[in-house]
Write an enzyme that holds these catalytic residues in place. Structure first.
Site, PDB file in Angstrom:
ATOM      1  N   LYS A  46       0.906  -1.193   0.027  1.00  0.00           N
ATOM      2  CA  LYS A  46      -0.006  -0.054   0.189  1.00  0.00           C
ATOM      3  C   LYS A  46       0.813   1.300   0.141  1.00  0.00           C
ATOM      4  CE  LYS A  46      -3.327  -1.288  -0.566  1.00  0.00           C
ATOM      5  NZ  LYS A  46      -3.540  -2.163  -1.629  1.00  0.00           N
ATOM      6  N   HIS A 101       7.337  -7.440  -2.277  1.00  0.00           N
ATOM      7  CA  HIS A 101       7.117  -6.825  -0.796  1.00  0.00           C
ATOM      8  C   HIS A 101       8.242  -7.398   0.023  1.00  0.00           C
ATOM      9  CE1 HIS A 101       3.489  -4.607  -2.103  1.00  0.00           C
ATOM     10  NE2 HIS A 101       2.627  -6.038  -2.067  1.00  0.00           N
ATOM     11  N   SER A 131      -5.014   2.738   4.095  1.00  0.00           N
ATOM     12  CA  SER A 131      -4.897   2.082   2.683  1.00  0.00           C
ATOM     13  C   SER A 131      -5.068   0.573   2.875  1.00  0.00           C
ATOM     14  CB  SER A 131      -3.862   2.650   1.863  1.00  0.00           C
ATOM     15  OG  SER A 131      -4.007   2.095   0.508  1.00  0.00           O
ATOM     16  N   TYR A 185       6.107   8.129  -2.070  1.00  0.00           N
ATOM     17  CA  TYR A 185       4.796   8.366  -2.613  1.00  0.00           C
ATOM     18  C   TYR A 185       4.374   9.645  -2.887  1.00  0.00           C
ATOM     19  CZ  TYR A 185      -0.267   7.844  -2.730  1.00  0.00           C
ATOM     20  OH  TYR A 185      -1.613   7.931  -3.220  1.00  0.00           O
ATOM     21  N   ARG A 249      -8.191   3.644  -4.877  1.00  0.00           N
ATOM     22  CA  ARG A 249      -9.295   4.152  -3.835  1.00  0.00           C
ATOM     23  C   ARG A 249      -9.360   5.671  -3.811  1.00  0.00           C
ATOM     24  NH1 ARG A 249      -9.706   5.460   1.598  1.00  0.00           N
ATOM     25  NH2 ARG A 249      -7.489   5.683   1.578  1.00  0.00           N
TER      26      ARG A 249
HETATM   27  S1  PPS Z   1      -0.298  -3.202  -3.024  1.00  0.00           S
HETATM   28  O1  PPS Z   1      -1.552  -4.086  -2.706  1.00  0.00           O
HETATM   29  O2  PPS Z   1       0.432  -3.227  -2.181  1.00  0.00           O
HETATM   30  O3  PPS Z   1       0.106  -3.468  -4.224  1.00  0.00           O
HETATM   31  O4  PPS Z   1      -0.934  -1.680  -3.021  1.00  0.00           O
HETATM   32  P1  PPS Z   1      -0.037  -0.431  -3.623  1.00  0.00           P
HETATM   33  O5  PPS Z   1      -0.327  -0.297  -5.206  1.00  0.00           O
HETATM   34  O6  PPS Z   1       1.139  -0.195  -3.023  1.00  0.00           O
HETATM   35  O7  PPS Z   1      -0.912   0.777  -2.673  1.00  0.00           O
HETATM   36  C1  PPS Z   1      -2.165   1.071  -3.156  1.00  0.00           C
HETATM   37  C2  PPS Z   1      -2.394   2.608  -3.021  1.00  0.00           C
HETATM   38  O8  PPS Z   1      -1.656   3.461  -3.802  1.00  0.00           O
HETATM   39  C3  PPS Z   1      -2.898   4.296  -4.442  1.00  0.00           C
HETATM   40  N1  PPS Z   1      -2.565   4.507  -5.905  1.00  0.00           N
HETATM   41  C4  PPS Z   1      -2.131   5.827  -6.289  1.00  0.00           C
HETATM   42  N2  PPS Z   1      -2.094   7.138  -5.698  1.00  0.00           N
HETATM   43  C5  PPS Z   1      -1.842   8.170  -6.450  1.00  0.00           C
HETATM   44  N3  PPS Z   1      -1.704   8.051  -7.748  1.00  0.00           N
HETATM   45  C6  PPS Z   1      -2.030   7.043  -8.485  1.00  0.00           C
HETATM   46  N4  PPS Z   1      -1.698   6.972  -9.922  1.00  0.00           N
HETATM   47  C7  PPS Z   1      -1.992   5.628  -7.710  1.00  0.00           C
HETATM   48  N5  PPS Z   1      -2.101   4.501  -8.043  1.00  0.00           N
HETATM   49  C8  PPS Z   1      -2.560   3.710  -7.078  1.00  0.00           C
HETATM   50  C9  PPS Z   1      -4.088   3.570  -4.329  1.00  0.00           C
HETATM   51  O9  PPS Z   1      -5.172   4.340  -4.500  1.00  0.00           O
HETATM   52  C10 PPS Z   1      -3.743   2.981  -3.035  1.00  0.00           C
HETATM   53  O10 PPS Z   1      -3.923   4.035  -2.061  1.00  0.00           O
HETATM   54  P2  PPS Z   1      -5.272   4.529  -1.146  1.00  0.00           P
HETATM   55  O11 PPS Z   1      -4.796   5.317   0.007  1.00  0.00           O
HETATM   56  O12 PPS Z   1      -5.855   3.306  -0.556  1.00  0.00           O
HETATM   57  O13 PPS Z   1      -6.149   5.376  -2.167  1.00  0.00           O
END
Ligand code: PPS
Length: 290
Positions: A46, A101, A131, A185, A249
């Site tokens: 996440k 991970h 998240s 991030y 999300r």
């Molecule tokens: S995982 O399951 O570990 O692979 O998840 P991961 O991809 O690391 O994390 C998911 C969160 O990243 C956000 N996300 C983004 N944020 C900003 N911009 C872009 N383009 C983007 N793509 C993915 C995603 O919404 C999850 O965060 P939250 O806070 O839940 O929205």
């Protein structure tokens, strides 16, 4: 194997998703043969994995950039330890792109010996926790529980990725390792173009201005949310239940403030603060800090 339940098992000090990998496979990764041209993306869950997977795919694959190819991220940048589609990683064409991970101490020894390039993306841990909590509803493979319960597990390291502090300390001890690029991030959120350029420079990839614009555009939260190649809606439904939420999300900085009470935030700080202060990163907790 030290502990096992329906959702997670612990092996070599690290938690893994029960149905998706075996202890034997994890053991085999120590000797997984690394090529100099491989690129590994490492994250605590996440923290921006899918986002950076998408950026890597867009940088390396013109067909993704210009929309002529329909390959999703599970095939473009598969997880090393969770080989969900059972692909043959060994005979995969170079350059191979992988996500993981894994804690630093469990990555293949070829990586620890400096072969290949690695990118580590970190995110402020309160947003990671929130998240993770929401994702545990969408993910069929994670145990659903109330926020308080998930927070206590997170603070105790009983989640996929283990203790966030251990994960980030293990990787950040490598901060002078020229094979690893560290990104945040929040930095990506603040200035995606600069982050993409940083990644390109690190990987020795030269894109035209137009190509760079395309990468930045297609890696935006809005575009990724509706791009089936980049939003994991192609994942099997026995892994993700989209009736309960979305993988992409909110994608913001500081959402923890909408979830955590003052008491929960203080409890979090009491466990994390001291070790966090010793980390070589400056964390951003709110968009107003941009
Ligand atoms: S995982 O399951 O570990 O692979 O998840 P991961 O991809 O690391 O994390 C998911 C969160 O990243 C956000 N996300 C983004 N944020 C900003 N911009 C872009 N383009 C983007 N793509 C993915 C995603 O919404 C999850 O965060 P939250 O806070 O839940 O929205």
């Amino acid at each position: 194997m030290e502990l096992s339940d329906k959702y997670m098992f612990k092996h070599k000090g690290s938690y893994f998703v029960t149905d998706l990998v075996t202890p034997e496979y994890i053991d085999s990764l120590e000797d997984f043969e690394i090529r100099d041209s491989d690129v590994f993306l490492a994250t605590f869950p996440k923290s921006g994995t899918i986002w950076t997977q998408n950026i890597l795919s867009l940088i390396y694959h013109e067909g993704h950039r210009n929309g002529t190819e329909d390959t999703d991220l599970l095939d473009r940048v598969p997880w090393l330890e969770y080989n969900i589609r059972k692909r043959d990683y060994v005979s995969r064409a170079s350059p191979r792109l992988f996500a993981t991970h894994l804690p630093y101490y469990l990555i293949p020894k070829g990586l620890r010996n400096g072969r290949a390039k690695m990118i580590y993306v970190a995110r402020n841990p309160k947003d990671v926790l929130v998240s993770y909590y929401h994702f545990s509803k969408v993910s069929v493979k994670l145990e659903e529980a109330g926020f308080d319960v998930i927070m206590e597990r997170f603070l105790a390291g009983k989640v996929i990725g283990n203790l966030w502090l251990d994960h980030i300390e293990g990787w950040s001890a490598q901060r002078d390792n020229p094979s690893i690029l560290f990104l945040m991030y929040e930095e990506m959120k603040k200035d995606l173009r600069s982050s993409v350029l940083k990644i390109c420079n690190f990987l020795g990839k030269t894109l035209t201005e137009k190509e760079l614009d395309d990468v930045v555009d297609k890696a935006s939260f809005g575009k990724m949310s509706v791009d089936r190649r980049a939003n994991y809606t192609t994942m099997p439904t026995d892994l993700l239940d989209f009736k309960k939420g979305r993988f992409l999300r909110k994608g913001t900085v500081g959402d923890w403030k909408n979830m955590m009470t003052v008491a929960q935030s203080e409890r979090f700080d009491s466990v994390f603060k001291e070790r966090m202060e010793k980390l070589p990163f400056k964390f951003i907790w709110d968009v107003n800090e941009f």
